[in-house]
Design an enzyme around this catalytic site. Structure first.
Site, PDB file in Angstrom:
ATOM      1  N   ASN A 200     -10.586  -5.600 -20.884  1.00 14.75           N
ATOM      2  CA  ASN A 200     -10.508  -4.145 -20.701  1.00 14.75           C
ATOM      3  C   ASN A 200      -9.724  -3.466 -21.829  1.00 14.75           C
ATOM      4  O   ASN A 200      -9.834  -2.261 -22.029  1.00 14.75           O
ATOM      5  CB  ASN A 200      -9.858  -3.807 -19.347  1.00 14.75           C
ATOM      6  CG  ASN A 200     -10.759  -4.229 -18.187  1.00 14.75           C
ATOM      7  OD1 ASN A 200     -11.974  -4.350 -18.347  1.00 14.75           O
ATOM      8  ND2 ASN A 200     -10.170  -4.470 -17.029  1.00 14.75           N
TER       9      ASN A 200
ATOM     10  N   ARG B 287      -0.568  -0.997   5.953  1.00 20.12           N
ATOM     11  CA  ARG B 287      -0.298   0.411   6.218  1.00 20.12           C
ATOM     12  C   ARG B 287      -1.205   0.879   7.347  1.00 20.12           C
ATOM     13  O   ARG B 287      -2.345   0.439   7.472  1.00 20.12           O
ATOM     14  CB  ARG B 287      -0.579   1.253   4.969  1.00 20.12           C
ATOM     15  CG  ARG B 287       0.454   1.098   3.887  1.00 20.12           C
ATOM     16  CD  ARG B 287       0.227   2.060   2.743  1.00 20.12           C
ATOM     17  NE  ARG B 287      -0.951   1.721   1.956  1.00 20.12           N
ATOM     18  CZ  ARG B 287      -2.105   2.344   2.028  1.00 20.12           C
ATOM     19  NH1 ARG B 287      -2.280   3.355   2.853  1.00 20.12           N
ATOM     20  NH2 ARG B 287      -3.112   1.969   1.271  1.00 20.12           N
TER      21      ARG B 287
ATOM     22  N   ASN C 299      -3.579  -9.428   2.984  1.00 21.84           N
ATOM     23  CA  ASN C 299      -2.652  -8.409   2.466  1.00 21.84           C
ATOM     24  C   ASN C 299      -1.228  -8.963   2.348  1.00 21.84           C
ATOM     25  O   ASN C 299      -0.253  -8.218   2.426  1.00 21.84           O
ATOM     26  CB  ASN C 299      -2.670  -7.169   3.369  1.00 21.84           C
ATOM     27  CG  ASN C 299      -1.976  -5.975   2.742  1.00 21.84           C
ATOM     28  OD1 ASN C 299      -2.010  -5.788   1.520  1.00 21.84           O
ATOM     29  ND2 ASN C 299      -1.315  -5.164   3.558  1.00 21.84           N
ATOM     30  N   SER C 300      -1.114 -10.285   2.191  1.00 21.33           N
ATOM     31  CA  SER C 300       0.230 -10.873   2.008  1.00 21.33           C
ATOM     32  C   SER C 300       0.783 -10.426   0.651  1.00 21.33           C
ATOM     33  O   SER C 300       0.021 -10.116  -0.268  1.00 21.33           O
ATOM     34  CB  SER C 300       0.170 -12.394   2.101  1.00 21.33           C
ATOM     35  OG  SER C 300      -0.779 -12.908   1.189  1.00 21.33           O
ATOM     36  N   ARG C 301       2.093 -10.392   0.537  1.00 20.65           N
ATOM     37  CA  ARG C 301       2.707  -9.703  -0.601  1.00 20.65           C
ATOM     38  C   ARG C 301       3.821 -10.489  -1.268  1.00 20.65           C
ATOM     39  O   ARG C 301       4.445 -11.363  -0.652  1.00 20.65           O
ATOM     40  CB  ARG C 301       3.323  -8.384  -0.105  1.00 20.65           C
ATOM     41  CG  ARG C 301       2.320  -7.410   0.502  1.00 20.65           C
ATOM     42  CD  ARG C 301       1.640  -6.623  -0.573  1.00 20.65           C
ATOM     43  NE  ARG C 301       0.577  -5.748  -0.069  1.00 20.65           N
ATOM     44  CZ  ARG C 301       0.216  -4.634  -0.672  1.00 20.65           C
ATOM     45  NH1 ARG C 301       0.796  -4.228  -1.768  1.00 20.65           N
ATOM     46  NH2 ARG C 301      -0.775  -3.909  -0.197  1.00 20.65           N
TER      47      ARG C 301
ATOM     48  N   CYS D  58      -8.040  -2.203  -6.505  1.00 21.44           N
ATOM     49  CA  CYS D  58      -8.996  -2.142  -7.619  1.00 21.44           C
ATOM     50  C   CYS D  58      -8.377  -2.656  -8.917  1.00 21.44           C
ATOM     51  O   CYS D  58      -8.863  -2.351 -10.011  1.00 21.44           O
ATOM     52  CB  CYS D  58      -9.522  -0.732  -7.806  1.00 21.44           C
ATOM     53  SG  CYS D  58     -10.797  -0.273  -6.617  1.00 21.44           S
ATOM     54  N   GLY D  59      -7.262  -3.386  -8.811  1.00 20.37           N
ATOM     55  CA  GLY D  59      -6.734  -4.068  -9.990  1.00 20.37           C
ATOM     56  C   GLY D  59      -5.706  -3.298 -10.798  1.00 20.37           C
ATOM     57  O   GLY D  59      -5.579  -3.525 -12.001  1.00 20.37           O
ATOM     58  N   LYS D  60      -4.942  -2.418 -10.170  1.00 18.62           N
ATOM     59  CA  LYS D  60      -3.917  -1.677 -10.931  1.00 18.62           C
ATOM     60  C   LYS D  60      -2.854  -2.629 -11.478  1.00 18.62           C
ATOM     61  O   LYS D  60      -2.448  -2.509 -12.632  1.00 18.62           O
ATOM     62  CB  LYS D  60      -3.231  -0.623 -10.050  1.00 18.62           C
ATOM     63  CG  LYS D  60      -4.089   0.585  -9.770  1.00 18.62           C
ATOM     64  CD  LYS D  60      -3.322   1.905  -9.734  1.00 18.62           C
ATOM     65  CE  LYS D  60      -2.112   1.936  -8.839  1.00 18.62           C
ATOM     66  NZ  LYS D  60      -2.478   1.879  -7.410  1.00 18.62           N
ATOM     67  N   THR D  61      -2.399  -3.559 -10.632  1.00 21.38           N
ATOM     68  CA  THR D  61      -1.341  -4.475 -11.077  1.00 21.38           C
ATOM     69  C   THR D  61      -1.848  -5.320 -12.248  1.00 21.38           C
ATOM     70  O   THR D  61      -1.129  -5.529 -13.232  1.00 21.38           O
ATOM     71  CB  THR D  61      -0.856  -5.357  -9.909  1.00 21.38           C
ATOM     72  OG1 THR D  61      -0.438  -4.485  -8.847  1.00 21.38           O
ATOM     73  CG2 THR D  61       0.310  -6.234 -10.306  1.00 21.38           C
TER      74      THR D  61
ATOM     75  N   HIS E 237      -0.506   8.286  -7.843  1.00 21.84           N
ATOM     76  CA  HIS E 237      -0.729   6.884  -7.517  1.00 21.84           C
ATOM     77  C   HIS E 237      -1.299   6.191  -8.767  1.00 21.84           C
ATOM     78  O   HIS E 237      -2.481   5.897  -8.830  1.00 21.84           O
ATOM     79  CB  HIS E 237      -1.719   6.816  -6.344  1.00 21.84           C
ATOM     80  CG  HIS E 237      -1.870   5.466  -5.730  1.00 21.84           C
ATOM     81  ND1 HIS E 237      -2.965   5.123  -4.969  1.00 21.84           N
ATOM     82  CD2 HIS E 237      -1.069   4.374  -5.728  1.00 21.84           C
ATOM     83  CE1 HIS E 237      -2.833   3.882  -4.544  1.00 21.84           C
ATOM     84  NE2 HIS E 237      -1.699   3.404  -4.987  1.00 21.84           N
TER      85      HIS E 237
ATOM     86  N   SER F  75      -6.561   1.669  -3.952  1.00 28.60           N
ATOM     87  CA  SER F  75      -5.892   0.414  -3.604  1.00 28.60           C
ATOM     88  C   SER F  75      -6.872  -0.743  -3.771  1.00 28.60           C
ATOM     89  O   SER F  75      -8.056  -0.595  -3.479  1.00 28.60           O
ATOM     90  CB  SER F  75      -5.412   0.454  -2.152  1.00 28.60           C
ATOM     91  OG  SER F  75      -4.578   1.574  -1.958  1.00 28.60           O
TER      92      SER F  75
ATOM     93  N   TYR G  15       6.219  -3.676   8.442  1.00 27.90           N
ATOM     94  CA  TYR G  15       5.424  -3.968   7.249  1.00 27.90           C
ATOM     95  C   TYR G  15       5.804  -3.043   6.088  1.00 27.90           C
ATOM     96  O   TYR G  15       5.949  -1.820   6.270  1.00 27.90           O
ATOM     97  CB  TYR G  15       3.908  -3.845   7.548  1.00 27.90           C
ATOM     98  CG  TYR G  15       3.128  -3.852   6.263  1.00 27.90           C
ATOM     99  CD1 TYR G  15       2.923  -5.048   5.578  1.00 27.90           C
ATOM    100  CD2 TYR G  15       2.692  -2.674   5.670  1.00 27.90           C
ATOM    101  CE1 TYR G  15       2.282  -5.065   4.348  1.00 27.90           C
ATOM    102  CE2 TYR G  15       2.057  -2.675   4.452  1.00 27.90           C
ATOM    103  CZ  TYR G  15       1.855  -3.873   3.793  1.00 27.90           C
ATOM    104  OH  TYR G  15       1.244  -3.871   2.572  1.00 27.90           O
TER     105      TYR G  15
ATOM    106  N   LYS H 221       5.450   4.611  -0.680  1.00 24.90           N
ATOM    107  CA  LYS H 221       4.357   5.558  -0.413  1.00 24.90           C
ATOM    108  C   LYS H 221       4.884   6.832   0.259  1.00 24.90           C
ATOM    109  O   LYS H 221       4.401   7.927  -0.034  1.00 24.90           O
ATOM    110  CB  LYS H 221       3.306   4.901   0.467  1.00 24.90           C
ATOM    111  CG  LYS H 221       2.732   3.603  -0.100  1.00 24.90           C
ATOM    112  CD  LYS H 221       1.995   3.833  -1.381  1.00 24.90           C
ATOM    113  CE  LYS H 221       1.252   2.580  -1.823  1.00 24.90           C
ATOM    114  NZ  LYS H 221       0.607   2.762  -3.125  1.00 24.90           N
TER     115      LYS H 221
ATOM    116  N   ASP I 233       2.122   1.101  -9.842  1.00 27.85           N
ATOM    117  CA  ASP I 233       1.648   1.776  -8.625  1.00 27.85           C
ATOM    118  C   ASP I 233       1.884   3.285  -8.607  1.00 27.85           C
ATOM    119  O   ASP I 233       1.048   4.015  -8.091  1.00 27.85           O
ATOM    120  CB  ASP I 233       2.318   1.137  -7.398  1.00 27.85           C
ATOM    121  CG  ASP I 233       1.596   1.446  -6.101  1.00 27.85           C
ATOM    122  OD1 ASP I 233       0.355   1.490  -6.108  1.00 27.85           O
ATOM    123  OD2 ASP I 233       2.271   1.650  -5.074  1.00 27.85           O
TER     124      ASP I 233
HETATM  125  C1  OXD Z   1      -1.615   0.429  -1.785  1.00 35.27           C
HETATM  126  C2  OXD Z   1      -0.452  -0.373  -2.191  1.00 35.27           C
HETATM  127  O1  OXD Z   1      -2.163   0.207  -0.695  1.00 35.27           O
HETATM  128  O2  OXD Z   1       0.048  -0.145  -3.304  1.00 35.27           O
HETATM  129  O3  OXD Z   1      -2.022   1.300  -2.555  1.00 35.27           O
HETATM  130  O4  OXD Z   1       0.012  -1.224  -1.415  1.00 35.27           O
HETATM  131 MN    MN Z   2      -0.787   1.550  -4.252  1.00 34.12          MN
END
Ligand code: OXD
Ligand code: MN
Length: 600
Positions: free
Chosen positions: A505, A71, A376-378, A252-255, A228, A250, A199, A208, A279
């Site tokens: 956690n 981004r 940042n590969s996805r 910090c382990g949300k997924t 978010h 971003s 991207y 987003k 997300d």
């Molecule tokens: C972020 C994403 O950057 O979800 O927050 O890709």
């Molecule tokens: Mn995100």
């Protein structure tokens, strides 16, 4: 007769086509047949490559341009008539300038290309929680991603009817020229223009751009919340499921948290985790006076490096089929690899994210390791392929939220978990959220970046008004979720993480839910309630009592220093900052004087 039965939509498509001048226009209908044809066409043009269909059925590979891998916050603008309405945390451009500037870049940008018309729904089709968008794009990669990330097709047009509202999303790769790249949001016009990027975060306009920046603006107008946040459900063996929504900055382990696997030590309790989203959360006060949330997305656009059977087995299982891999290592046998993934990349014949021959351990002229996959590969994968995916994702009102959790990466300051005294205090905690830079990021190590509610790059209007909106939403709820703050990243004197994180956690989520049910007491400190150690179930895990005490320690001097940073941050909003947030800061100062780190 136009391409759809919506006159306003047809007129807009015509107008955009006149500007972009595509050779032809194709309506995306969401069918399997069209998806297969587009995949074949994308392979022919080289936009994508098929992976080994035996090992990774339905999976394809894509590389972005080397200068187009993330981004671009500095090229992302909120275009409101008044600069102040975008606020101090956003880049601003006037709508006239935005349309004029980007209009130049869009002019003739689709010559020799097809313009795809993608009608999509964020949220279940037909739900009053959902919003419809239409994206025009000249990228097959975008179409294939949108087919996974959103609900696409004829039923969306049906739900839109002949005069329904929709977000007008225009995207062109144009020449992928970084000097002419712009991601523009026109909240007053419900419009997004994105040009010269390919991207994901810049071009999958439902994510987003719509679901956070435009939606946050709509949410304020319509009294709901676009956040978010991940959403996750915790089911007990008796069938009770309680849901939490959590906002972390971003990376910090949300997924990982959204797909949590109960740790060995708690297995006997028989919990089941349900992943609703990783997300974004759209939340409304429902007729029962509670806050309900949907995940507006239908897929995951996750960071590949670091994803492995230990860190996130559910994510690994999710990406075994029907997945788009972007900027990872391509093995010669048509499989993929990334750093801190499972197994090894091919010893010979692998290509890195730029398509260059690559071997593990390769170094550059300075002796630094050359990564094979871009950091940042996805992966883009369907939500319902996740082994823990919730069956409630098609429910039109979503799930009821018991707790809201904010989090950040703080080596020294924040306890493992603490609870806000009330909604207003919770909003203060969210508004002052921050994370420290790690070695992986540019900038001074340990430098604190304020990221209120993890929305810093995603709030589509003045953030001071956004805080006010949070405060007003609290008033509308008959049952407010309790608000918590977690910090999985606290370190000891030697820089070692004190808490193991990941599945463990769940022990903290257990306490959070127990507090929501008023099942356990807590200790009051200057910054909020912290657990009594006896209330954290430590079955099957060994952590010294002293370490646990340190994990929950509140050091008044550190918090006084933190207050100075908060004050500075609040000052950037001038007198637009809600008075009750300034009052919260003052009250924190008073409590620090009176209570310090001591428990009451
Ligand atoms: C972020 C994403 O950057 O979800 O927050 O890709
Ligand atoms: Mn995100």
């Amino acid at each position: 007769m136009g391409i759809t039965s919506h006159i306003g939509l047809n007129e807009w498509i015509d107008k955009m086509a006149k500007m972009c001048q595509p050779d032809n226009i194709v309506l995306v209908d969401g069918s399997k047949e069209q998806k297969a044809a587009l995949t074949a066409e994308g392979c022919q043009t080289g936009e994508i490559q098929m992976l080994d269909q035996k090992v990774l059925p339905g999976c394809v590979y894509h590389r972005t341009a080397p200068n187009d891998v993330a981004r671009v916050e500095h090229l992302t603008f909120i275009c409101t008539p008044l600069k102040d309405d975008a606020g101090p945390t956003n880049n601003w451009m006037s709508p006239e300038e935005g349309y004029r500037k980007a209009g130049e870049y869009f002019k003739g940008s689709m010559k020799g290309r097809t313009m795809y018309v993608i009608p999509f729904s964020m949220g279940p089709v037909g739900s009053s929680f959902s919003k419809i968008g239409v994206e025009l794009t000249d990228s097959i990669y975008v179409v294939l991603n949108m087919l996974i990330m959103t609900r696409v097709g004829d039923d969306v047009l049906e739900a839109l009817g002949t005069a329904g509202d929709f977000t007008k999303c225009l995207h062109s790769k144009a020449q992928l020229d970084i000097n002419k790249r712009l991601i523009l949001h026109f909240p007053e016009d419900n419009t997004i223009w994105s040009v010269n990027s390919g991207y994901g975060g810049n071009v999958l306009l439902g994510k987003k751009c719509l679901a956070l920046r435009i939606a946050s603006h709509l949410a304020r107008k319509e009294m709901w919340m676009a956040e978010h946040m991940l959403i996750l459900g915790i089911e007990e063996p008796n069938g009770r499921i309680e849901y939490v929504a959590a906002a972390f900055p971003s990376a910090c382990g949300k997924t990982n948290l959204a797909m949590l696997i109960p740790p060995e030590g708690l297995k006997s309790k028989g919990y089941r985790i349900w992943t609703v989203g990783d997300d974004i959360a759209w939340m409304r006060v429902d007729t029962d006076g509670r806050l309900w949330a949907i995940n507006p997305e239908n897929g995951f656009f996750g960071v590949a490096p670091g994803t492995n059977m230990k860190s996130n087995p559910s994510a690994v299982k999710t990406v075994q089929k029907n997945t788009i891999f972007t900027n990872v290592v391509l093995n010669p046998d048509g499989t993929v690899w990334w750093e801190d993934g499972d197994g090894e990349p091919a010893a010979e014949g692998a290509l890195d994210w730029q398509g260059k021959p690559w071997k593990k351990g390769m170094t550059d002229a300075d002796g630094k390791k050359i990564p094979g996959a871009h950091p940042n590969s996805r992966f883009t994968a369907p939500l319902d392929q996740c082994p823990s995916h919730s069956f409630r994702t098609e429910h039109h009102h979503g799930v009821p939220i018991s707790a809201i959790i904010f989090g950040g990466r703080r080596a020294k300051l924040a306890p493992l978990v603490y609870e806000a005294f009330d909604w207003q205090h919770g909003v203060f905690i969210g508004a002052t959220m921050a994370s420290e830079r790690t070695a992986a990021q540019v900038g001074a190590l340990g430098e604190v970046r304020r990221d209120p509610m993890a929305m810093l790059p995603f709030c589509g209007y003045n953030m001071a008004d956004y805080f006010e909106h949070w405060l007003r939403m609290g008033v509308r709820m008959r049952w407010q979720p309790k608000i918590f703050h977690v910090n999985w990243f606290r370190q000891d004197e030697n820089g070692k993480f004190m808490w193991p994180g990941f599945g463990e956690n769940l022990r903290i989520l257990e306490w959070i839910l127990a507090r929501c049910r008023h099942d356990v007491d807590a200790d009051k400190t200057a910054i909020g309630f912290v657990p009594k150690l006896k209330d954290i179930d430590m079955t099957g895990i060994k952590i010294e009592k002293e370490t646990m005490q340190k994990l929950f320690e509140v050091k008044p001097d550190d918090w006084v220093k933190e207050m100075a940073g908060i004050k500075e941050f609040f000052a950037t909003f001038g007198d637009r900052l809600p008075v009750s947030l300034a009052a919260q800061l003052e009250a924190l100062g008073r409590r620090l004087e009176e209570l310090g780190g001591k428990k009451m």
